[in-house]
Write a protein that holds these residues in place. Sequence first.
Motif, PDB file in Angstrom:
ATOM      1  N   TYR A   1       0.869  -1.175   0.000  1.00  0.00           N
ATOM      2  CA  TYR A   1       0.000   0.000   0.000  1.00  0.00           C
ATOM      3  C   TYR A   1       0.907   1.227   0.000  1.00  0.00           C
ATOM      4  O   TYR A   1       2.083   1.150   0.374  1.00  0.00           O
ATOM      5  N   GLU A   2       0.377   2.363  -0.404  1.00  0.00           N
ATOM      6  CA  GLU A   2       1.181   3.575  -0.535  1.00  0.00           C
ATOM      7  C   GLU A   2       1.162   4.392   0.753  1.00  0.00           C
ATOM      8  O   GLU A   2       0.120   4.552   1.383  1.00  0.00           O
ATOM      9  N   THR A   3       2.322   4.906   1.124  1.00  0.00           N
ATOM     10  CA  THR A   3       2.435   5.817   2.257  1.00  0.00           C
ATOM     11  C   THR A   3       3.076   7.119   1.796  1.00  0.00           C
ATOM     12  O   THR A   3       3.901   7.128   0.872  1.00  0.00           O
ATOM     13  N   ALA A   4       2.714   8.202   2.461  1.00  0.00           N
ATOM     14  CA  ALA A   4       3.265   9.509   2.095  1.00  0.00           C
ATOM     15  C   ALA A   4       4.740   9.624   2.473  1.00  0.00           C
ATOM     16  O   ALA A   4       5.501  10.326   1.800  1.00  0.00           O
ATOM     17  N   VAL A   5       5.162   8.912   3.514  1.00  0.00           N
ATOM     18  CA  VAL A   5       6.529   9.056   4.025  1.00  0.00           C
ATOM     19  C   VAL A   5       7.474   8.013   3.453  1.00  0.00           C
ATOM     20  O   VAL A   5       8.610   8.322   3.080  1.00  0.00           O
ATOM     21  N   TYR A   6       7.021   6.762   3.336  1.00  0.00           N
ATOM     22  CA  TYR A   6       7.920   5.666   2.990  1.00  0.00           C
ATOM     23  C   TYR A   6       7.663   5.056   1.617  1.00  0.00           C
ATOM     24  O   TYR A   6       8.320   4.081   1.245  1.00  0.00           O
ATOM     25  N   GLY A   7       6.738   5.584   0.867  1.00  0.00           N
ATOM     26  CA  GLY A   7       6.408   4.992  -0.420  1.00  0.00           C
ATOM     27  C   GLY A   7       5.627   3.710  -0.229  1.00  0.00           C
ATOM     28  O   GLY A   7       4.782   3.594   0.673  1.00  0.00           O
ATOM     29  N   ALA A   8       5.890   2.707  -1.064  1.00  0.00           N
ATOM     30  CA  ALA A   8       5.165   1.439  -0.988  1.00  0.00           C
ATOM     31  C   ALA A   8       5.633   0.637   0.225  1.00  0.00           C
ATOM     32  O   ALA A   8       6.832   0.455   0.438  1.00  0.00           O
TER      33      ALA A   8
END
Length: 499
Positions: free
Chosen positions: A397-404
């Motif tokens: 899943y996508e995160t704003a801080v760590y990417g996938a």
Amino acid sequence: MTKARISIDREAVVAPIDRRIFGSFVEHLGRCVYDGIYEPGHPTANEDGFRLDVVELVRELGSSTIRYPGGNFVSGFRWEDSVGPRDQRPVRRDLAWHSIETNQVGVDEFARWLKLTGSELMMAVNLGTRGIEAALDLLEYCNHPSGTALSDQRIANGTVEPHDIKMWCLGNEMDGPWQTGYMTAEDYGKIAARTAQAMKAADKTLELVVCGSSSSSMPTFGDWERTVLEQAYEHVDFISCHAYYQERGGDLASYLASSLDMQYFIETVVATADHVGNKLKSSKKIKLSFDEWNIWYLDEHRESEEVNDEWRIAPRQLEDVYSVADAVVLGNLLITLLKNHDRVASASLAQLVNVIAPIMTEPGGDAWRQTTFFPFSVTSRLAKGEIVKPRIDVGTYETAVYGAAPLVDSVVTTDGSNSAVFLVNRSQTESIEVQIAVSELGATSIDEAVTVWDDDVYAKNTLADQNRVGLKQLEGAALADGVVTVTLPPVSWSALALS
């Protein structure tokens, strides 16, 4: 339903389990010591003034090695103040936390407390305002059997047998401008090397921890480790890592993936240490002591008025109340420490009681478990033998801080007869069905299946509702034909015990 597959290669061993990975931390800060582990007027207090209800919870938590007495506190600590008759001990100002230290709990009392909890003492020495001589004096007082001025002083103070402390921290967070006596990397590396050399001249079996960066966000991160180790490499055994995490700006998705940052931290420090070792043509590998890690809502505390112009004894400071989401992240951080146990040989959950802690107390009243208590206590109890790193096939899943970020994380432990699988589901919306191939573990039964999960990811245990969150049975776990099938609820930490 989203699905995941986990396969286990019995040969993919990370390391044998060293119980020091389940360490904790007691600092003279806030109500960790006074009103936490120590409250002479409490109904459960023993003759030393220690709360036995807290002792029982510490034993249940499974803490192994306890780092003491700091933390920032140690950089102003005069160890001599903390020994001898209590009514003669001086009261001092603690500059680190702007409070008054009574010294009613000191080295000898704390060592006795550790015997009650079954934990090992990890002592820190003051390299902020003091140095080599004070460190050697403390070592002699604690560890020399008898026949010297300081060992005989310990005996006269009522402690006949030496404390036999093996693991020592050479100061604390000496790169931090908040630290009393903070230094440049070069200056600290020199004093740490000289102190380490002197301490090992007294006892070559000591295990010494040199200060790494106080966080991976420090501008000197990496370069600090390199410079310090170039000075001290041959004299020390560990370099420290410190990391704290919190949810920021309502970004739960990134927060649930915090362990990716811890993984980056570990890999960077290992690479730096090995670079220095290769440069020095040393055959030794420096281990990591992750001797401060936890969830800490530091942003909120910085905005509060907890630290003010008053000088108070044991003020309420840093008393975070933890949610289910916090417990899931903490369980995931512990998974990451285990997966790197070949180099992270020691770790300390900071801290143990009241101050960003898994255990809370009320003066004269109850002691209770925070949500973060459960993943730590279950992992400490079930993890045996060797750590095996599994292969995890799952979506991201996508995160704003760590990417996938992977939706599921996991680690496995086994001693040949008993095995455990620890799992995290980072999805906020979906349950995930996980199939775990356990044939290589020889598992034929599921003895335990528990989870930390709630419909409300921000549910907490409080003084008024101490059991709002606890361990739940993980329903529907089944083992057939060498495969365990289990469904992980969203935002959950889970553990399976197999035999």
